[in-house]
Write a protein that holds these residues in place. Structure first.
Motif, PDB file in Angstrom:
ATOM      1  N   GLU A 124      10.169  34.528  65.171  1.00  0.00           N
ATOM      2  CA  GLU A 124       9.977  35.358  65.267  1.00  0.00           C
ATOM      3  C   GLU A 124       9.935  36.069  66.148  1.00  0.00           C
ATOM      4  O   GLU A 124       9.714  36.155  67.424  1.00  0.00           O
ATOM      5  CB  GLU A 124       8.663  36.407  64.990  1.00  0.00           C
ATOM      6  CG  GLU A 124       8.524  35.204  62.858  1.00  0.00           C
ATOM      7  CD  GLU A 124       6.848  36.002  62.225  1.00  0.00           C
ATOM      8  OE1 GLU A 124       6.474  36.611  63.389  1.00  0.00           O
ATOM      9  OE2 GLU A 124       6.814  35.658  61.890  1.00  0.00           O
ATOM     10  N   TYR A 125      10.670  37.691  65.750  1.00  0.00           N
ATOM     11  CA  TYR A 125      11.092  39.039  67.385  1.00  0.00           C
ATOM     12  C   TYR A 125      11.362  39.975  66.746  1.00  0.00           C
ATOM     13  O   TYR A 125      11.535  40.169  65.795  1.00  0.00           O
ATOM     14  CB  TYR A 125      12.987  37.672  68.137  1.00  0.00           C
ATOM     15  CG  TYR A 125      13.943  37.948  67.204  1.00  0.00           C
ATOM     16  CD1 TYR A 125      14.712  38.849  67.722  1.00  0.00           C
ATOM     17  CD2 TYR A 125      13.653  37.197  65.792  1.00  0.00           C
ATOM     18  CE1 TYR A 125      15.722  39.197  66.655  1.00  0.00           C
ATOM     19  CE2 TYR A 125      15.050  36.861  65.997  1.00  0.00           C
ATOM     20  CZ  TYR A 125      15.772  38.348  66.072  1.00  0.00           C
ATOM     21  OH  TYR A 125      16.954  37.936  64.897  1.00  0.00           O
ATOM     22  N   GLU A 126      11.017  40.641  68.223  1.00  0.00           N
ATOM     23  CA  GLU A 126      11.772  42.321  67.130  1.00  0.00           C
ATOM     24  C   GLU A 126      13.131  42.799  68.465  1.00  0.00           C
ATOM     25  O   GLU A 126      12.889  42.411  69.099  1.00  0.00           O
ATOM     26  CB  GLU A 126      10.550  42.898  67.841  1.00  0.00           C
ATOM     27  CG  GLU A 126       8.845  42.918  67.172  1.00  0.00           C
ATOM     28  CD  GLU A 126       8.049  43.555  67.586  1.00  0.00           C
ATOM     29  OE1 GLU A 126       7.661  44.232  68.771  1.00  0.00           O
ATOM     30  OE2 GLU A 126       6.713  44.171  66.464  1.00  0.00           O
ATOM     31  N   LYS A 127      13.526  43.470  68.026  1.00  0.00           N
ATOM     32  CA  LYS A 127      14.555  44.293  68.059  1.00  0.00           C
ATOM     33  C   LYS A 127      14.939  45.855  67.820  1.00  0.00           C
ATOM     34  O   LYS A 127      14.204  45.871  65.939  1.00  0.00           O
ATOM     35  CB  LYS A 127      15.910  43.578  67.647  1.00  0.00           C
ATOM     36  CG  LYS A 127      16.320  42.203  68.892  1.00  0.00           C
ATOM     37  CD  LYS A 127      17.170  42.156  68.816  1.00  0.00           C
ATOM     38  CE  LYS A 127      17.618  41.395  69.845  1.00  0.00           C
ATOM     39  NZ  LYS A 127      19.493  40.935  70.276  1.00  0.00           N
ATOM     40  N   SER A 128      15.106  46.315  68.873  1.00  0.00           N
ATOM     41  CA  SER A 128      15.473  47.689  68.144  1.00  0.00           C
ATOM     42  C   SER A 128      17.442  48.144  67.736  1.00  0.00           C
ATOM     43  O   SER A 128      17.859  49.427  67.358  1.00  0.00           O
ATOM     44  CB  SER A 128      14.960  48.985  69.240  1.00  0.00           C
ATOM     45  OG  SER A 128      15.787  48.128  70.384  1.00  0.00           O
ATOM     46  N   SER A 129      17.429  47.065  68.075  1.00  0.00           N
ATOM     47  CA  SER A 129      19.184  47.019  67.820  1.00  0.00           C
ATOM     48  C   SER A 129      20.220  46.581  66.990  1.00  0.00           C
ATOM     49  O   SER A 129      18.911  46.076  66.500  1.00  0.00           O
ATOM     50  CB  SER A 129      20.051  47.069  69.241  1.00  0.00           C
ATOM     51  OG  SER A 129      20.038  45.604  69.273  1.00  0.00           O
ATOM     52  N   THR A 135      21.319  38.497  67.486  1.00  0.00           N
ATOM     53  CA  THR A 135      21.306  36.972  67.975  1.00  0.00           C
ATOM     54  C   THR A 135      19.762  37.252  68.249  1.00  0.00           C
ATOM     55  O   THR A 135      18.501  38.492  69.206  1.00  0.00           O
ATOM     56  CB  THR A 135      21.894  37.436  69.624  1.00  0.00           C
ATOM     57  OG1 THR A 135      22.920  37.886  69.254  1.00  0.00           O
ATOM     58  CG2 THR A 135      21.567  36.209  70.186  1.00  0.00           C
ATOM     59  N   CYS A 136      18.460  35.980  67.681  1.00  0.00           N
ATOM     60  CA  CYS A 136      17.538  35.670  67.941  1.00  0.00           C
ATOM     61  C   CYS A 136      16.835  35.261  69.637  1.00  0.00           C
ATOM     62  O   CYS A 136      17.670  34.818  70.362  1.00  0.00           O
ATOM     63  CB  CYS A 136      16.798  34.444  67.504  1.00  0.00           C
ATOM     64  SG  CYS A 136      15.577  34.280  67.818  1.00  0.00           S
ATOM     65  N   PRO A 137      16.954  36.064  70.291  1.00  0.00           N
ATOM     66  CA  PRO A 137      17.090  35.791  71.829  1.00  0.00           C
ATOM     67  C   PRO A 137      15.613  34.559  72.329  1.00  0.00           C
ATOM     68  O   PRO A 137      15.586  34.134  73.032  1.00  0.00           O
ATOM     69  CB  PRO A 137      15.420  36.988  72.134  1.00  0.00           C
ATOM     70  CG  PRO A 137      14.451  37.842  71.072  1.00  0.00           C
ATOM     71  CD  PRO A 137      16.207  37.014  70.178  1.00  0.00           C
TER      72      PRO A 137
END
Length: 97
Positions: A16-21, A25-27
């Motif tokens: 689980e991750y948060e992104k604004s773009s 790609t999973c960091p």
């Protein structure tokens, strides 16, 4: 400048991750696959992916390209060139002219 809203995402590996773009790609996956040593370990994830997606995983392969050609790869920027030049120089190699 307005702050971009981040959305919660889950990658195929369950991270689980948060992104604004819109970048898929999973960091977390990117950090896990980052090499611990070698010239690719000194690069940012986009620059590393740019080389890998073009089949460049060794300095010998890198030396077959000019700096101008490398800069055409999506994700590769001029900030990575000094690191690449230095790595090539250590091995007695250089970019093509």
């Amino acid at each position: 400048m307005a702050k971009s809203e981040k959305t919660l995402r889950v990658c195929d590996n369950g991270h689980e991750y948060e992104k604004s773009s819109d970048c898929p790609t999973c960091p977390i996956c990117e950090q896990e696959r980052k090499p611990e040593s070698g010239f690719l370990s000194t690069l940012s994830a986009p620059a590393r992916r740019a080389l890998e997606s073009n089949g460049i995983t060794s300095l010998e392969q890198l030396s077959n390209y000019s700096e101008k050609e490398i800069l055409t790869f999506h994700g590769m920027g001029p900030a990575s060139l000094p690191k690449l030049r230095a790595a090539l120089e250590v091995e007695g190699l250089s970019f093509q002219k």
